[in-house]
Write a protein that holds these residues in place. Sequence first.
Motif, PDB file in Angstrom:
ATOM      1  N   GLY A   1       0.823  -1.206   0.000  1.00  0.00           N
ATOM      2  CA  GLY A   1       0.000   0.000   0.000  1.00  0.00           C
ATOM      3  C   GLY A   1       0.852   1.248   0.000  1.00  0.00           C
ATOM      4  O   GLY A   1       0.542   2.236  -0.679  1.00  0.00           O
ATOM      5  N   LEU A   2       1.981   1.214   0.760  1.00  0.00           N
ATOM      6  CA  LEU A   2       2.880   2.373   0.784  1.00  0.00           C
ATOM      7  C   LEU A   2       3.509   2.600  -0.581  1.00  0.00           C
ATOM      8  O   LEU A   2       3.644   3.742  -1.039  1.00  0.00           O
TER       9      LEU A   2
ATOM     10  N   TYR B   1     -10.146   5.888  -0.274  1.00  0.00           N
ATOM     11  CA  TYR B   1      -9.062   4.896  -0.188  1.00  0.00           C
ATOM     12  C   TYR B   1      -8.868   4.455   1.251  1.00  0.00           C
ATOM     13  O   TYR B   1      -9.179   5.176   2.193  1.00  0.00           O
TER      14      TYR B   1
ATOM     15  N   SER C   1      -3.630   3.263  -8.952  1.00  0.00           N
ATOM     16  CA  SER C   1      -2.976   2.883  -7.690  1.00  0.00           C
ATOM     17  C   SER C   1      -3.912   2.982  -6.516  1.00  0.00           C
ATOM     18  O   SER C   1      -3.680   2.341  -5.502  1.00  0.00           O
TER      19      SER C   1
ATOM     20  N   VAL D   1       2.949  10.750   2.995  1.00  0.00           N
ATOM     21  CA  VAL D   1       2.661  10.638   1.559  1.00  0.00           C
ATOM     22  C   VAL D   1       1.217  11.033   1.276  1.00  0.00           C
ATOM     23  O   VAL D   1       0.931  11.745   0.308  1.00  0.00           O
TER      24      VAL D   1
ATOM     25  N   PHE E   1      -0.390  -2.379   6.231  1.00  0.00           N
ATOM     26  CA  PHE E   1      -0.190  -1.426   5.136  1.00  0.00           C
ATOM     27  C   PHE E   1      -0.122  -2.120   3.786  1.00  0.00           C
ATOM     28  O   PHE E   1       0.709  -1.815   2.952  1.00  0.00           O
ATOM     29  N   GLU E   2      -1.012  -3.098   3.579  1.00  0.00           N
ATOM     30  CA  GLU E   2      -1.082  -3.762   2.281  1.00  0.00           C
ATOM     31  C   GLU E   2      -2.031  -2.994   1.368  1.00  0.00           C
ATOM     32  O   GLU E   2      -2.886  -2.248   1.830  1.00  0.00           O
ATOM     33  N   GLN E   3      -1.856  -3.221   0.046  1.00  0.00           N
ATOM     34  CA  GLN E   3      -2.723  -2.573  -0.939  1.00  0.00           C
ATOM     35  C   GLN E   3      -4.103  -3.208  -0.905  1.00  0.00           C
ATOM     36  O   GLN E   3      -4.226  -4.434  -0.921  1.00  0.00           O
ATOM     37  N   PRO E   4      -5.208  -2.426  -0.853  1.00  0.00           N
ATOM     38  CA  PRO E   4      -6.553  -3.009  -0.880  1.00  0.00           C
ATOM     39  C   PRO E   4      -6.925  -3.493  -2.276  1.00  0.00           C
ATOM     40  O   PRO E   4      -6.220  -3.213  -3.247  1.00  0.00           O
TER      41      PRO E   4
ATOM     42  N   ALA F   1       2.157   1.835  -3.444  1.00  0.00           N
ATOM     43  CA  ALA F   1       1.119   2.422  -4.297  1.00  0.00           C
ATOM     44  C   ALA F   1       0.961   3.909  -4.011  1.00  0.00           C
ATOM     45  O   ALA F   1       0.831   4.726  -4.935  1.00  0.00           O
ATOM     46  N   LEU F   2       1.012   4.285  -2.715  1.00  0.00           N
ATOM     47  CA  LEU F   2       0.878   5.707  -2.372  1.00  0.00           C
ATOM     48  C   LEU F   2       2.065   6.506  -2.903  1.00  0.00           C
ATOM     49  O   LEU F   2       1.899   7.643  -3.363  1.00  0.00           O
TER      50      LEU F   2
ATOM     51  N   LEU G   1      -6.166   1.514   3.736  1.00  0.00           N
ATOM     52  CA  LEU G   1      -5.061   0.559   3.727  1.00  0.00           C
ATOM     53  C   LEU G   1      -5.470  -0.662   4.547  1.00  0.00           C
ATOM     54  O   LEU G   1      -6.203  -0.533   5.532  1.00  0.00           O
TER      55      LEU G   1
END
Lengths: 85, 142, 260
Positions: free
Chosen positions: A3-4, B57, A50, B9, B63-66, A6-7, B59
């Motif tokens: 996820g980080l 959005y 993303s 970020v 902190f994985e991508q959804p 992607a951000l 997480l």
Amino acid sequence: MTGLVALLLCLIMGVISLIATYLAIVERDLLKALLFSAVQSTAYAFIYYSLAAPDIVLVYIPVAVGLYPLLLLIVIKKTERYERP
Amino acid sequence: MMPDMARFVYNSLIVILVFNTAISLYGILARPSLVKKLIALTIFSDSLNSFAILVGYRLCKGFEQPVPPIVTRIPPTQEHISKLIATAVDPLPQALVLTAIVISLAVLAFLAALTLRIYYVSGTTDARSLALMRARAAVEGE
Amino acid sequence: MSAYRALILVSMVVFALALSYALTYGILRLEVPLTLRDLAKLYISTTFNPLKRELSAMTPEGVTAIVWDYRGTDTFFEIVVFYGAIIGSVALLGAVYRYPPGPGLSLIAKTVTRIVATMILVVGAAIALHGHLTPGGGFQGGATLAVSITIALVTFSLGALMLRGLTYGGMVALRSLGLIGIVLTVFMVVIASLTAGITAYVFQNQPKPGVPIGMAYSVDGIVFSGTVWFLNVLDAIAVAAGFALLFIVLIGGGVEGERE
């Protein structure tokens, strides 16, 4: 962790879109301004991808990279190409 | 460490989108050409739409991508649905933005037709020349 | 730089700085969430759930389910705005019934466009037809189809395509067909329920609590999600025809000799 990543990709694309937006607004040649606005749209499409929104990517790429520039291209061709200072 | 980085970020992305909005708003208000105003209008609406997507959005744990909100196993069991709730993003902002993009395209098409019409009648797309013409017509009318 | 422009510049800088501060560290502080909101949990748990048959929309794709089932009336009025804008453009620029055929672009461009436009057409149809299962739907498919049509319009010239059948009247007819189909689909369950002696909701898709009548969601194990599939296909047709109409009018319409 992914996820980080992607951000971070979003952040890089955001910086590109910021530069492209600035150039599109200050450019006097309207055709070049249109191209910069298309670059900004492409960066936004990467941002949407993303942010896990494939539906928005599928509607945004034909609309903002295909139809917006075509529409404004026809308008520029029929009117004036350069903005007066 | 990781929460701070995610937060930094995320906040930078918000600042970039707000600055995009401000730059395009400057283009709408201050640039003289009507076509330049239309280009700025597209950037303005797209920036606000991106902002809505960013609010939707999230997480996942660690902190994985959804994943997108799509049921991939048919028919799903209760276990699959709980797993999707644990990993999917919010579908409501995406649905709202989907309609907003199409509406902004329709509005842009109408404004483009209006710009063409203005050019056919007055021979210019410069906002200052149009204001000057209008003032001159008002003086001649009196 | 005039004083007016400087004033706008200063106010934009103040606007950007104040809004960024308020959204990041100030009063409107936004943070990236680690859990879903309750409303999103409700949507995801009922989008395709045979265990909650009475509440579910039976559409595997969450966004399309919201667009055409949960918030169908919203989308319907959005379509009204969309066609209002296109009708406004036609009213401003005038209808185009005949246009002289032009030479178009070079032979290379024409050959490439023949291949690429066909491929885009197929992709658009696939997006619209599978909108209830994979990312996509009526608007996405319609916009992709419209890109294919406009590329052909630019390459082959408007007059040449009008001779091949892409006429003003044809596009108006296709668009009206899509709109009539959407309205009929919206009232399909209501009409069916009147024959059964009960009253269903407008925009109803699946059976709801108190109204035990609705569309089937699959045939022989192939999921088509009731009204959602019909609405996607009809909307794709209507959007593509509407954009084709818009570009025909933008390229060919308007009397340039009217300029003073």
